[in-house]
Design a protein around this motif. Structure first.
Motif, PDB file in Angstrom:
ATOM      1  N   HIS A   1     -41.251 -87.539 -69.427  1.00 35.90           N
ATOM      2  CA  HIS A   1     -40.296 -88.347 -70.185  1.00 35.90           C
ATOM      3  C   HIS A   1     -40.980 -89.510 -70.894  1.00 35.90           C
ATOM      4  O   HIS A   1     -41.858 -90.171 -70.344  1.00 35.90           O
ATOM      5  CB  HIS A   1     -39.218 -88.915 -69.257  1.00 35.90           C
ATOM      6  CG  HIS A   1     -38.345 -89.932 -69.948  1.00 35.90           C
ATOM      7  ND1 HIS A   1     -37.301 -89.566 -70.760  1.00 35.90           N
ATOM      8  CD2 HIS A   1     -38.403 -91.291 -69.986  1.00 35.90           C
ATOM      9  CE1 HIS A   1     -36.737 -90.660 -71.259  1.00 35.90           C
ATOM     10  NE2 HIS A   1     -37.383 -91.711 -70.804  1.00 35.90           N
TER      11      HIS A   1
ATOM     12  N   ASP B   1     -40.243 -83.030 -65.001  1.00 36.98           N
ATOM     13  CA  ASP B   1     -39.220 -83.573 -65.911  1.00 36.98           C
ATOM     14  C   ASP B   1     -39.350 -85.084 -66.026  1.00 36.98           C
ATOM     15  O   ASP B   1     -39.195 -85.652 -67.109  1.00 36.98           O
ATOM     16  CB  ASP B   1     -37.818 -83.211 -65.406  1.00 36.98           C
ATOM     17  CG  ASP B   1     -37.555 -81.721 -65.425  1.00 36.98           C
ATOM     18  OD1 ASP B   1     -37.837 -81.079 -66.458  1.00 36.98           O
ATOM     19  OD2 ASP B   1     -37.076 -81.195 -64.407  1.00 36.98           O
TER      20      ASP B   1
ATOM     21  N   TYR C   1     -41.897 -92.607 -62.925  1.00 36.21           N
ATOM     22  CA  TYR C   1     -42.015 -91.304 -63.583  1.00 36.21           C
ATOM     23  C   TYR C   1     -43.173 -90.443 -63.073  1.00 36.21           C
ATOM     24  O   TYR C   1     -43.120 -89.218 -63.199  1.00 36.21           O
ATOM     25  CB  TYR C   1     -42.156 -91.506 -65.096  1.00 36.21           C
ATOM     26  CG  TYR C   1     -40.924 -92.123 -65.708  1.00 36.21           C
ATOM     27  CD1 TYR C   1     -39.757 -91.375 -65.872  1.00 36.21           C
ATOM     28  CD2 TYR C   1     -40.896 -93.461 -66.075  1.00 36.21           C
ATOM     29  CE1 TYR C   1     -38.609 -91.937 -66.398  1.00 36.21           C
ATOM     30  CE2 TYR C   1     -39.753 -94.037 -66.617  1.00 36.21           C
ATOM     31  CZ  TYR C   1     -38.610 -93.274 -66.773  1.00 36.21           C
ATOM     32  OH  TYR C   1     -37.473 -93.841 -67.290  1.00 36.21           O
TER      33      TYR C   1
ATOM     34  N   THR D   1     -29.228 -86.173 -65.612  1.00 35.55           N
ATOM     35  CA  THR D   1     -30.323 -86.022 -66.565  1.00 35.55           C
ATOM     36  C   THR D   1     -31.419 -87.015 -66.192  1.00 35.55           C
ATOM     37  O   THR D   1     -31.211 -87.934 -65.399  1.00 35.55           O
ATOM     38  CB  THR D   1     -29.862 -86.283 -68.008  1.00 35.55           C
ATOM     39  OG1 THR D   1     -29.144 -87.527 -68.050  1.00 35.55           O
ATOM     40  CG2 THR D   1     -28.961 -85.163 -68.504  1.00 35.55           C
ATOM     41  N   VAL D   2     -32.595 -86.835 -66.775  1.00 35.89           N
ATOM     42  CA  VAL D   2     -33.732 -87.724 -66.478  1.00 35.89           C
ATOM     43  C   VAL D   2     -33.354 -89.166 -66.821  1.00 35.89           C
ATOM     44  O   VAL D   2     -32.888 -89.440 -67.927  1.00 35.89           O
ATOM     45  CB  VAL D   2     -34.969 -87.296 -67.280  1.00 35.89           C
ATOM     46  CG1 VAL D   2     -36.108 -88.302 -67.086  1.00 35.89           C
ATOM     47  CG2 VAL D   2     -35.420 -85.898 -66.857  1.00 35.89           C
TER      48      VAL D   2
ATOM     49  N   SER E   1     -38.146 -96.554 -68.851  1.00 34.85           N
ATOM     50  CA  SER E   1     -39.043 -96.309 -69.986  1.00 34.85           C
ATOM     51  C   SER E   1     -38.727 -97.229 -71.154  1.00 34.85           C
ATOM     52  O   SER E   1     -39.614 -97.587 -71.933  1.00 34.85           O
ATOM     53  CB  SER E   1     -38.974 -94.842 -70.429  1.00 34.85           C
ATOM     54  OG  SER E   1     -37.726 -94.535 -71.046  1.00 34.85           O
TER      55      SER E   1
ATOM     56  N   GLY F   1     -32.514 -89.839 -71.446  1.00 37.24           N
ATOM     57  CA  GLY F   1     -33.235 -88.748 -70.808  1.00 37.24           C
ATOM     58  C   GLY F   1     -32.704 -87.379 -71.196  1.00 37.24           C
ATOM     59  O   GLY F   1     -31.668 -87.251 -71.859  1.00 37.24           O
ATOM     60  N   ARG F   2     -33.407 -86.379 -70.765  1.00 38.13           N
ATOM     61  CA  ARG F   2     -33.107 -84.989 -71.134  1.00 38.13           C
ATOM     62  C   ARG F   2     -32.664 -84.173 -69.921  1.00 38.13           C
ATOM     63  O   ARG F   2     -32.854 -84.579 -68.769  1.00 38.13           O
ATOM     64  CB  ARG F   2     -34.336 -84.335 -71.766  1.00 38.13           C
ATOM     65  CG  ARG F   2     -34.806 -85.041 -73.030  1.00 38.13           C
ATOM     66  CD  ARG F   2     -36.100 -84.437 -73.557  1.00 38.13           C
ATOM     67  NE  ARG F   2     -36.599 -85.155 -74.732  1.00 38.13           N
ATOM     68  CZ  ARG F   2     -36.251 -84.898 -75.987  1.00 38.13           C
ATOM     69  NH1 ARG F   2     -35.403 -83.898 -76.228  1.00 38.13           N
ATOM     70  NH2 ARG F   2     -36.735 -85.596 -76.985  1.00 38.13           N
TER      71      ARG F   2
ATOM     72  N   GLY G   1     -33.714 -92.839 -68.202  1.00 38.82           N
ATOM     73  CA  GLY G   1     -34.597 -93.380 -69.228  1.00 38.82           C
ATOM     74  C   GLY G   1     -34.738 -94.884 -69.255  1.00 38.82           C
ATOM     75  O   GLY G   1     -35.581 -95.419 -69.975  1.00 38.82           O
TER      76      GLY G   1
ATOM     77  N   ASP H   1     -29.698 -94.693 -68.404  1.00 37.87           N
ATOM     78  CA  ASP H   1     -30.350 -94.673 -69.717  1.00 37.87           C
ATOM     79  C   ASP H   1     -30.185 -96.014 -70.414  1.00 37.87           C
ATOM     80  O   ASP H   1     -29.367 -96.847 -70.015  1.00 37.87           O
ATOM     81  CB  ASP H   1     -29.747 -93.575 -70.603  1.00 37.87           C
ATOM     82  CG  ASP H   1     -30.312 -92.196 -70.316  1.00 37.87           C
ATOM     83  OD1 ASP H   1     -31.330 -92.092 -69.613  1.00 37.87           O
ATOM     84  OD2 ASP H   1     -29.725 -91.203 -70.800  1.00 37.87           O
TER      85      ASP H   1
ATOM     86  N   ARG I   1     -31.197 -83.457 -75.107  1.00 43.23           N
ATOM     87  CA  ARG I   1     -30.532 -84.728 -74.844  1.00 43.23           C
ATOM     88  C   ARG I   1     -29.023 -84.548 -75.007  1.00 43.23           C
ATOM     89  O   ARG I   1     -28.568 -83.907 -75.946  1.00 43.23           O
ATOM     90  CB  ARG I   1     -31.007 -85.799 -75.825  1.00 43.23           C
ATOM     91  CG  ARG I   1     -32.341 -86.440 -75.458  1.00 43.23           C
ATOM     92  CD  ARG I   1     -32.651 -87.541 -76.449  1.00 43.23           C
ATOM     93  NE  ARG I   1     -33.750 -88.375 -76.015  1.00 43.23           N
ATOM     94  CZ  ARG I   1     -34.749 -88.767 -76.798  1.00 43.23           C
ATOM     95  NH1 ARG I   1     -34.774 -88.395 -78.067  1.00 43.23           N
ATOM     96  NH2 ARG I   1     -35.699 -89.548 -76.325  1.00 43.23           N
TER      97      ARG I   1
ATOM     98  N   ARG J   1     -34.311 -79.281 -71.553  1.00 41.97           N
ATOM     99  CA  ARG J   1     -34.945 -80.445 -72.174  1.00 41.97           C
ATOM    100  C   ARG J   1     -34.185 -80.966 -73.385  1.00 41.97           C
ATOM    101  O   ARG J   1     -34.759 -81.604 -74.267  1.00 41.97           O
ATOM    102  CB  ARG J   1     -36.402 -80.145 -72.559  1.00 41.97           C
ATOM    103  CG  ARG J   1     -37.333 -80.068 -71.355  1.00 41.97           C
ATOM    104  CD  ARG J   1     -38.802 -80.062 -71.755  1.00 41.97           C
ATOM    105  NE  ARG J   1     -39.148 -81.140 -72.673  1.00 41.97           N
ATOM    106  CZ  ARG J   1     -39.301 -82.427 -72.334  1.00 41.97           C
ATOM    107  NH1 ARG J   1     -39.093 -82.800 -71.085  1.00 41.97           N
ATOM    108  NH2 ARG J   1     -39.625 -83.327 -73.245  1.00 41.97           N
TER     109      ARG J   1
END
Length: 526
Positions: free
Chosen positions: A233, A229, A206, A110-111, A116, A84-85, A113, A66, A404, A402
């Protein structure tokens, strides 16, 4: 063999320049400077440095982690939260009855990030094509880089813990062992992944081939993470929060991170005339420790995944600030009841260009390599930020679909009363807000330069409220702190436990950079 022994503390001079990148890795700082010399701006430089450091310091971050950032565009400050979530289909019942979340493996994932953050920053503020910013990172992944001393140490420490995690040994333990200092380490599969990310402006990670491979591996392992997921994002632009300290404004991002702890502590110190006590004195350290303890106790239970404070409250409520300030005894230690999260690994970097744009940027896998899981044929090491969820259904940070998790990583920013601007950060899990308070206190109350601040000995509050001092504080100071009732643990012999600080200070149209000898840090100038 290259020696890693450092018998003395490194005392460096501040570096001064028209444009600058500071980070914990020389190759990352230099990658940022290269894009500045190619016509890029500070955001371009920060992205290039972040992509490169994800390759050359895999022990603390990766493209599977992240990121957060604050950007000064020359007129105002912008914040980005790219955390991410949890997966949408996460089975929360699997965690019922657990004292805490798993720290490794798929249940901690978690996703990611970070990618992004890079693409959102580039799209909004960047000057150069996104693919151009990836060139250094791709090159170091494909042709290799020489493992730096600090990275080699952390690699070795984590290798046995993570050896059994899916994909880890095949990617990070060539010949079955962690690479020694000065050895060349290559990641051709990561180079291919970065190339796809570059060509697609990040979309591949993604919604493209890389996302498909991550989702397929999760499915094969029986994990909850799915393609949807990743595909849903997005990084989120947020408004930074601020707090006043001696006429200057400190800025942090709102929760799900712990920046409000630093802001609340500084608001308390603003009422306590900190500068009346000499720097590094017992009186100064005592007030900072007590303010930080109060801030953790007040803010910790209120931090959830929402950027808004609990209903009917504000983050920096001056009546609460005054209450805590009034309760602090000038020579008496108070209790500490907050439970701290474990120490973790993170990278911080900052960039500034000649036009005055500045970026404060932080990126992390949480605990070193993260979950330990590496997706086959991608080089993607997945973070374990899910370990920061609570298993208590009544907690604001309880794991939910979903949602955080609580986040430890903070990109700091400061606007001083005399017009100077400072991007700063400190790694080290729950040391980070403590480090931010010490940076701001030294900058504003004691007028120290960035390098002096980074070189100075540090303190931290440990579990149970024990105060840990880094070597450098006198026996007289230790004795006086003990007489106030502080429980001092033995001075730590590991400087790693006190975070890695980087500071980028803009004054009179030029930058002063301070980097940390506790890491493999480097300041590069254009």
């Amino acid at each position: 063999m290259i020696s890693t022994e450092l018998p003395y503390l490194s005392i460096r001079k501040p570096v001064i320049g028209e444009a600058m990148v500071v980070s914990s890795q020389p190759l990352a700082s230099q990658a940022g400077i290269r894009v500045l010399e190619q016509g890029g701006n500070a955001v371009d430089a920060a992205i290039a440095a972040a992509a490169t450091i994800a390759v050359v310091e895999p022990t603390n971050n990766s493209i599977g982690g992240d990121a957060f950032a604050q950007v000064w565009d020359g007129e105002r400050l912008h914040g980005i939260n790219a955390s991410g979530r949890a997966p949408a289909s996460v089975d929360v019942t699997a965690f019922h009855g657990l004292r805490k979340m798993p720290e490794r493996g798929w249940q901690s994932v978690t996703v990611p990030g970070a990618i992004s953050a890079w693409t959102a920053l580039s799209s909004r503020f960047g000057r150069l094509p996104f693919a151009q910013l990836m060139r250094s990172a791709i090159n170091y992944a494909e042709t290799g880089f020489f493992v730096s001393p600090g990275v080699a140490i952390k690699w070795s420490e984590q290798s046995e813990i993570l050896r059994s995690q899916p994909g880890f040994a095949a990617t990070f333990l060539p010949n079955g062992v962690s690479p020694p200092v000065g050895s060349r380490f290559r990641q051709p599969e990561l180079a291919e992944t970065l190339a796809r990310i570059a060509e697609s402006n990040g979309a591949d990670f993604y919604r493209g081939e890389t996302a498909k491979r991550i989702a397929a591996f999760a499915r094969d392992c029986g994990a909850d993470l799915k393609f949807e997921d990743l595909a849903t994002h997005e990084a989120e632009w947020v408004e930074p929060l601020s707090s006043s300290f001696m006429g200057s404004q400190a800025y942090e991002l709102p929760p799900n991170g712990q920046g409000v702890v630093a802001l609340f502590a500084l608001a308390i110190l603003d009422r306590l005339n900190l500068s009346a006590y000499p720097v590094d004195s017992a009186g100064s350290i005592h007030l900072q420790v007590e303010a930080i303890k109060a801030a953790f106790a007040e803010m910790g239970p209120r931090i959830g995944q929402s950027a808004a404070p609990p209903p009917g409250t504000s983050w920096i409520d001056q009546s609460l600030v005054a209450k805590h300030a009034d309760a602090i005894g000038r020579k008496k230690a108070g209790p500490f009841v907050h439970k701290l999260a474990p120490l973790a690994g993170t990278v911080y970097l900052a960039a500034g260009d000649a036009e005055g744009m500045m970026v404060s940027f932080i990126q992390s896998n949480y605990m070193g390599f993260g979950s330990g899981i590496v997706v086959p044929h991608t080089g993607v090491a997945l973070q374990n930020r899910g370990a920061c969820f609570s298993t208590n259904p009544e907690s604001l940070t309880c794991i939910r679909p979903r949602s955080r998790p609580f986040h430890t990583i903070l990109p700091g920013f400061l606007a001083s009363q005399d017009g100077d601007l400072v991007a700063f950060g400190s790694t080290g899990g729950t040391f980070q807000p403590q480090g931010h308070v010490q940076i701001v206190a030294r900058l504003i109350a004691y007028k120290q330069n960035p390098q002096a601040i980074v070189d100075a000995p540090r303190f931290k509050i440990g579990e149970g409220g024990n105060v840990v001092l880094e070597p450098g504080f006198s026996e007289d100071v230790q004795g006086e702190l003990a007489s106030y009732g502080h429980r001092l643990t033995a001075q730590s012999t590991s400087s790693w436990d006190f975070g890695g600080m980087q500071i980028l200070h803009r004054a009179d149209g030029r930058y002063l950079g301070g980097v940390d000898s506790r890491r493999d840090s480097h300041v590069a100038v254009a």
